[in-house]
Motif scaffolding. Structure first.
Motif: not given
Length: 79
Positions: A53, A55-56
């Motif tokens: 994923k 990261g933000c």
């Protein structure tokens, strides 16, 4: 009881211009021969996707999830 272990195998194989496709197959055979000892037997080869994923903060700047595929060699043996 059956035990299992997995070993990552190459996803893509590259051979030199002078090599044959049989040389590529030998690369897999070498991994199998190395791991199929002590009662372990090759059960199957399974393609497994693994997604990392983003990261933000990276997502805010346009980064996206990255998926990589692994060829997992699954070995089994009886206890």
């Amino acid at each position: 009881m059956v035990q299992y272990k997995t070993v990552a195998g190459p996803v893509g194989l590259t051979i030199a211009k002078r090599e044959s496709y049989a040389d590529a197959v030998k690369q897999y055979a070498a991994i199998i021969d190395r791991e199929a000892v002590g009662g372990w037997k090759l059960d199957c080869i399974q393609q497994i996707p693994v997604t990392k994923k983003a990261g933000c903060i990276a997502s805010l700047f346009g980064a996206s999830d990255v998926t990589v595929y692994f060829n997992m060699l699954v070995f089994c043996k009886e206890d």
